[in-house]
Design a protein around this motif. Sequence first.
Motif, PDB file in Angstrom:
ATOM      1  N   GLY A 117     -81.549  33.679  73.740  1.00  0.00           N
ATOM      2  CA  GLY A 117     -80.289  33.355  73.081  1.00  0.00           C
ATOM      3  C   GLY A 117     -80.460  32.753  71.692  1.00  0.00           C
ATOM      4  N   ILE A 118     -81.674  32.411  71.317  1.00  0.00           N
ATOM      5  CA  ILE A 118     -81.932  31.855  69.990  1.00  0.00           C
ATOM      6  C   ILE A 118     -82.695  32.906  69.183  1.00  0.00           C
ATOM      7  CG2 ILE A 118     -82.934  29.946  68.675  1.00  0.00           C
ATOM      8  CD1 ILE A 118     -80.796  29.083  70.746  1.00  0.00           C
ATOM      9  N   THR A 119     -82.171  33.266  68.019  1.00  0.00           N
ATOM     10  CA  THR A 119     -82.844  34.251  67.171  1.00  0.00           C
ATOM     11  C   THR A 119     -83.037  33.677  65.778  1.00  0.00           C
ATOM     12  OG1 THR A 119     -80.727  35.279  66.585  1.00  0.00           O
ATOM     13  CG2 THR A 119     -81.956  36.249  68.440  1.00  0.00           C
TER      14      THR A 119
ATOM     15  N   ASP B 286     -78.332  20.340  63.493  1.00  0.00           N
ATOM     16  CA  ASP B 286     -77.688  20.653  64.770  1.00  0.00           C
ATOM     17  C   ASP B 286     -76.992  22.004  64.646  1.00  0.00           C
ATOM     18  OD1 ASP B 286     -78.433  18.169  65.804  1.00  0.00           O
ATOM     19  OD2 ASP B 286     -76.582  17.215  65.129  1.00  0.00           O
ATOM     20  N   ILE B 287     -77.209  22.866  65.649  1.00  0.00           N
ATOM     21  CA  ILE B 287     -76.554  24.171  65.666  1.00  0.00           C
ATOM     22  C   ILE B 287     -75.811  24.297  66.991  1.00  0.00           C
ATOM     23  CG2 ILE B 287     -76.835  26.658  65.427  1.00  0.00           C
ATOM     24  CD1 ILE B 287     -79.553  26.118  64.086  1.00  0.00           C
ATOM     25  N   ALA B 288     -74.493  24.292  66.921  1.00  0.00           N
ATOM     26  CA  ALA B 288     -73.665  24.407  68.120  1.00  0.00           C
ATOM     27  C   ALA B 288     -73.771  25.818  68.693  1.00  0.00           C
ATOM     28  CB  ALA B 288     -72.215  24.088  67.770  1.00  0.00           C
ATOM     29  N   PRO B 289     -73.509  25.982  69.973  1.00  0.00           N
ATOM     30  CA  PRO B 289     -73.526  27.321  70.559  1.00  0.00           C
ATOM     31  C   PRO B 289     -72.592  28.262  69.799  1.00  0.00           C
ATOM     32  CG  PRO B 289     -73.395  25.665  72.290  1.00  0.00           C
ATOM     33  CD  PRO B 289     -73.213  24.952  70.979  1.00  0.00           C
ATOM     34  N   GLY B 290     -73.062  29.477  69.557  1.00  0.00           N
ATOM     35  CA  GLY B 290     -72.267  30.477  68.848  1.00  0.00           C
ATOM     36  C   GLY B 290     -72.337  30.394  67.333  1.00  0.00           C
ATOM     37  N   ARG B 291     -73.105  29.465  66.804  1.00  0.00           N
ATOM     38  CA  ARG B 291     -73.168  29.269  65.346  1.00  0.00           C
ATOM     39  C   ARG B 291     -74.491  29.761  64.774  1.00  0.00           C
ATOM     40  NH1 ARG B 291     -68.702  26.655  62.845  1.00  0.00           N
ATOM     41  NH2 ARG B 291     -70.197  26.827  61.189  1.00  0.00           N
ATOM     42  N   THR B 292     -74.476  30.065  63.479  1.00  0.00           N
ATOM     43  CA  THR B 292     -75.674  30.439  62.728  1.00  0.00           C
ATOM     44  C   THR B 292     -75.808  29.482  61.555  1.00  0.00           C
ATOM     45  OG1 THR B 292     -75.414  32.768  63.312  1.00  0.00           O
ATOM     46  CG2 THR B 292     -76.806  32.284  61.405  1.00  0.00           C
ATOM     47  N   VAL B 293     -77.020  29.015  61.315  1.00  0.00           N
ATOM     48  CA  VAL B 293     -77.288  28.093  60.214  1.00  0.00           C
ATOM     49  C   VAL B 293     -78.462  28.627  59.409  1.00  0.00           C
ATOM     50  CG1 VAL B 293     -78.091  25.757  59.655  1.00  0.00           C
ATOM     51  CG2 VAL B 293     -76.379  26.089  61.430  1.00  0.00           C
ATOM     52  N   ASP B 294     -78.372  28.502  58.091  1.00  0.00           N
ATOM     53  CA  ASP B 294     -79.465  28.865  57.193  1.00  0.00           C
ATOM     54  C   ASP B 294     -80.193  27.598  56.772  1.00  0.00           C
ATOM     55  OD1 ASP B 294     -78.507  31.438  57.359  1.00  0.00           O
ATOM     56  OD2 ASP B 294     -77.552  31.423  55.395  1.00  0.00           O
TER      57      ASP B 294
ATOM     58  N   ALA C  80     -86.143  30.578  49.976  1.00  0.00           N
ATOM     59  CA  ALA C  80     -85.659  31.565  50.938  1.00  0.00           C
ATOM     60  C   ALA C  80     -84.940  30.784  52.021  1.00  0.00           C
ATOM     61  CB  ALA C  80     -86.821  32.370  51.512  1.00  0.00           C
ATOM     62  N   GLN C  81     -84.363  31.515  52.975  1.00  0.00           N
ATOM     63  CA  GLN C  81     -83.648  30.859  54.051  1.00  0.00           C
ATOM     64  C   GLN C  81     -84.086  31.424  55.392  1.00  0.00           C
ATOM     65  OE1 GLN C  81     -79.402  30.420  53.395  1.00  0.00           O
ATOM     66  NE2 GLN C  81     -79.716  30.927  51.239  1.00  0.00           N
ATOM     67  N   VAL C  82     -84.274  30.524  56.337  1.00  0.00           N
ATOM     68  CA  VAL C  82     -84.516  30.924  57.713  1.00  0.00           C
ATOM     69  C   VAL C  82     -83.163  30.837  58.405  1.00  0.00           C
ATOM     70  CG1 VAL C  82     -85.709  30.393  59.871  1.00  0.00           C
ATOM     71  CG2 VAL C  82     -86.896  30.104  57.679  1.00  0.00           C
ATOM     72  N   GLN C  83     -82.647  31.994  58.825  1.00  0.00           N
ATOM     73  CA  GLN C  83     -81.359  32.042  59.518  1.00  0.00           C
ATOM     74  C   GLN C  83     -81.626  31.902  61.011  1.00  0.00           C
ATOM     75  OE1 GLN C  83     -79.566  35.782  58.351  1.00  0.00           O
ATOM     76  NE2 GLN C  83     -78.597  34.818  56.587  1.00  0.00           N
ATOM     77  N   ILE C  84     -81.014  30.892  61.628  1.00  0.00           N
ATOM     78  CA  ILE C  84     -81.183  30.661  63.055  1.00  0.00           C
ATOM     79  C   ILE C  84     -79.817  30.753  63.724  1.00  0.00           C
ATOM     80  CG2 ILE C  84     -81.956  29.047  64.831  1.00  0.00           C
ATOM     81  CD1 ILE C  84     -83.975  27.984  62.791  1.00  0.00           C
TER      82      ILE C  84
ATOM     83  N   ALA D 120     -88.616  38.366  61.428  1.00  0.00           N
ATOM     84  CA  ALA D 120     -88.242  39.527  60.623  1.00  0.00           C
ATOM     85  C   ALA D 120     -87.809  39.113  59.219  1.00  0.00           C
ATOM     86  CB  ALA D 120     -87.116  40.286  61.311  1.00  0.00           C
ATOM     87  N   ASP D 121     -88.263  39.870  58.247  1.00  0.00           N
ATOM     88  CA  ASP D 121     -87.820  39.772  56.850  1.00  0.00           C
ATOM     89  C   ASP D 121     -86.948  41.009  56.637  1.00  0.00           C
ATOM     90  OD1 ASP D 121     -87.498  39.794  54.097  1.00  0.00           O
ATOM     91  OD2 ASP D 121     -89.632  39.945  53.641  1.00  0.00           O
ATOM     92  N   SER D 122     -85.692  40.913  57.083  1.00  0.00           N
ATOM     93  CA  SER D 122     -84.816  42.083  57.135  1.00  0.00           C
ATOM     94  C   SER D 122     -84.549  42.717  55.774  1.00  0.00           C
ATOM     95  CB  SER D 122     -83.502  41.722  57.825  1.00  0.00           C
ATOM     96  OG  SER D 122     -82.895  40.628  57.168  1.00  0.00           O
TER      97      SER D 122
END
Length: 159
Positions: free
Chosen positions: A42-44, A96-104, A59-63, A142-144
Motif C-alpha cells: 500500500g506504500i509506493t 506525516d502522510i495520512a491514508p490516501g495521500r501523496t507527499v513529495d 528532485a522529489q521523492v513522491q510517496i 522508479a525514475d518515471s
Amino acid sequence: MRRRTTRQRGAALLAGALAMLALAGCAEAPHPSPSATALPIGITASVVQLAGDVATRQAQVQIHNAADDALVIGKVELEDDRLDGLAERVVAGETDIAPGRTVDIRVQLPAVNCDAADEGTTMLEVKFTLGAADSIARMAVADSLGFLSDLHRRECSTG
C-alpha cells in the motif's frame, strides 16, 4: 568434591529462571518490522524532477500512502552510480502522510559521476513508521521521467 542435592539443583535452576524473567521484563518489547527490502503493501514511491527543481538542483521523492494507517517518513536518501554521493532530504525531520495521500519530499542532488553509464538503478532508502512498526526500507525506485539519465548525459557530454 561435594555433589549438589536434587533440592539444591532445583533451587539453582529456579533462581536462574527468575533472573532470566526479570531481565526479559526490562527489555523493550519488539516492534513488528516490515521487510527491509521493500515498503509495506500500500506504500509506493517514485522519484521525479519537476521544472521548478532544476535550478535548485533538487528532485522529489513522491510517496503515496494507500495503507489504512498513517505513515511517518523520516530519513530519505537516493543512491545512484550516476551521482557522486547521496541525494539527501533537504528539510530534516519527519513528514506525516495520512491514508490516501501523496507527499513529495525534496532531496538535494549532488554532482554527477561522469565515470558511470548513462543508464542505472536508483536506490531509495527511507526510514518510516507505519502503525506500530518502525523500519528502514532500501529498494530500487522508479525514475518515471528519466531525468537522471538526461541529467547525466547533459552534464557529462564532451561535445
